[in-house]
Design an enzyme around this catalytic site. Sequence first.
Site, PDB file in Angstrom:
ATOM      1  N   HIS A   1       0.815  -1.209   0.000  1.00  9.91           N
ATOM      2  CA  HIS A   1       0.000   0.000   0.000  1.00  9.91           C
ATOM      3  C   HIS A   1       0.855   1.267   0.000  1.00  9.91           C
ATOM      4  O   HIS A   1       0.339   2.375   0.112  1.00  9.91           O
ATOM      5  CB  HIS A   1      -0.909  -0.032   1.241  1.00  9.91           C
TER       6      HIS A   1
ATOM      7  N   LYS B   1       3.278   4.414  -1.121  1.00 10.41           N
ATOM      8  CA  LYS B   1       3.415   5.368  -2.224  1.00 10.41           C
ATOM      9  C   LYS B   1       4.747   6.081  -2.015  1.00 10.41           C
ATOM     10  O   LYS B   1       4.862   6.953  -1.143  1.00 10.41           O
ATOM     11  CB  LYS B   1       2.279   6.395  -2.246  1.00 10.41           C
TER      12      LYS B   1
ATOM     13  N   ASP C   1      16.971  10.899  -7.696  1.00  9.07           N
ATOM     14  CA  ASP C   1      18.402  11.197  -7.543  1.00  9.07           C
ATOM     15  C   ASP C   1      18.879  11.086  -6.099  1.00  9.07           C
ATOM     16  O   ASP C   1      19.922  11.644  -5.734  1.00  9.07           O
ATOM     17  CB  ASP C   1      18.727  12.594  -8.084  1.00  9.07           C
TER      18      ASP C   1
ATOM     19  N   HIS D   1      -9.491  11.612   1.912  1.00 10.19           N
ATOM     20  CA  HIS D   1      -8.585  10.473   1.828  1.00 10.19           C
ATOM     21  C   HIS D   1      -7.300  10.707   2.627  1.00 10.19           C
ATOM     22  O   HIS D   1      -6.405   9.867   2.634  1.00 10.19           O
ATOM     23  CB  HIS D   1      -8.246  10.191   0.354  1.00 10.19           C
TER      24      HIS D   1
ATOM     25  N   LYS E   1      -4.609  10.860   5.592  1.00 12.26           N
ATOM     26  CA  LYS E   1      -4.313   9.920   6.676  1.00 12.26           C
ATOM     27  C   LYS E   1      -3.366  10.629   7.642  1.00 12.26           C
ATOM     28  O   LYS E   1      -2.147  10.624   7.449  1.00 12.26           O
ATOM     29  CB  LYS E   1      -3.686   8.656   6.102  1.00 12.26           C
TER      30      LYS E   1
ATOM     31  N   ASP F   1      -1.283  17.231  20.229  1.00 10.22           N
ATOM     32  CA  ASP F   1      -0.931  18.477  20.925  1.00 10.22           C
ATOM     33  C   ASP F   1      -0.479  19.586  19.982  1.00 10.22           C
ATOM     34  O   ASP F   1       0.192  20.537  20.413  1.00 10.22           O
ATOM     35  CB  ASP F   1       0.164  18.216  21.972  1.00 10.22           C
TER      36      ASP F   1
END
EC number: 2.7.8.-
Length: 501
Positions: free
Chosen positions: A242, A244, A249, A419, A421, A426
């Site tokens: 899952h 990404k 470089d 979407h 996440k 604090d």
Amino acid sequence: MRRAIQAVLIAALLFVFYYVGFGFFGKTAGTIVSIFSTLTVVSLGFMIFMENRNPSSTMAWILLLALVPVVGLFFYLLFGQNYFKRRKFDKKAEQDSKIYEMLEEGSVRVQQDLSDLNPMQQQLLRLSQRLARTPISFSSETRILTNGKETFSTLLQELEKAKHHIHMEYYIYRADDIGTRIQRILIEKAKAGVHVRFMYDAWGSMQLPKSFLREMANAGVKVAAYGSSKAFFLSRVNFRNHRKIVVIDGNVGFIGGLNVGDEYLSRNATYGFWRDTHMSVKGEAVRTLQIIFLQDWNYMTGEQVLEAEYLSPLLAERNSGAVQIIPSGPDNDRRALKNIFFSMITSAQKSVWLATPYFIPDEDILTSLRVAAMSGLDVRILFPAKPDKWLPFLASHSYFPALLDVGVQIYEYEKGFLHSKLLIIDGEVATIGTANMDMRSFHLNFEVNALLVQTESVQRIVSDFERDLKSTKQIVLDKFMKKKIPERILESLARLMSPLL
């Protein structure tokens, strides 16, 4: 797809023998089939019991096998087997551990006294380093990228600058407009002599045309699929990559919630506006992101590319904020991200703010949020008002009453599909990445998040969260509980299945 077809055929065959055998083959044959089916279910139930899974997961599987044997067997063959994990992922974990130890000994890293941080933050970073075994960086620069337009604009600019290599790893990659634009750059760079490695998840990107991949391979792009094994019983479909990740470089990296597809640019009429959060990274932390990609690449292709030219990022200016890249997955029983989430919530002093498209917590996370709210902390959850997947959406709703009852504030994002996440503690500590607040991300998926402590990016995340709240409707417990009985039954059934999702 072939595994699914095989599972359907096996289930159909069992259905025929189990339910038709008595009438068509006679009582003797029917009895034999019945005994065989019973022994199969009992054996599988015993195997699941001996695997010492999470109790809720164990009970869910056993209940499914007992009540609906054919359906239960189908789902177990497709999603439930853990012996593949033990055989293959333990080896990967051992290889990763050796690499992290070697790099810790051989790399020149900027050391920073944690005394600039408060005791809670110091404790959290020590825990995260022990769980993830990745370095904490005080020489990294991060930039929050809000939504698809800013993310892909920045990504395309950096890809065009590539001189030595491009490493790309996505769960979902589509051959649409944005996917083709990126593909064109990868092909152009490969022809120019840039080392280009492209990895995609075979399940998440199952609709990616072979011709699309072949065109890249013919141009010199190295292409690999995670989970491309044809062996059905290995059940790789249940353990998905899952992540990404993009590394360019060795100096610039990208991490976050956005896959590659036009819907992430709000071009899909079904989802409408797509609210997401991504992040670019420069400096020392890029090395960790690079290592995670290269270890995933080595696992799938056997190619070992841990060379100095890939692992020597330009260090950003030293600062007081900490950045740590944290991988997590079924190859590590430490459950790094889940335990870091738990520690963040339980150590919060003022507030716990959470944004997630799927909310299917285990008992630890659910209890920690309830206790935080009962302790007087400001606990807020930002959740989509409309689903992209109905089953997780219904299951998520089943957890809301227990949270609302103790003062957790839950907001439904109405501007489009949420979407992002995020977990913010604090207003000073945050994590951003690919992991949802659900059991699949905790136990089954390969994920990667960034832990940020007292960085400017944390303040950007906080301000974005506050702005998103203006596009929400707060859920009120009394009104929420007035749902019709059929809807509440569906939510309860979805929750019953949640350990299997």
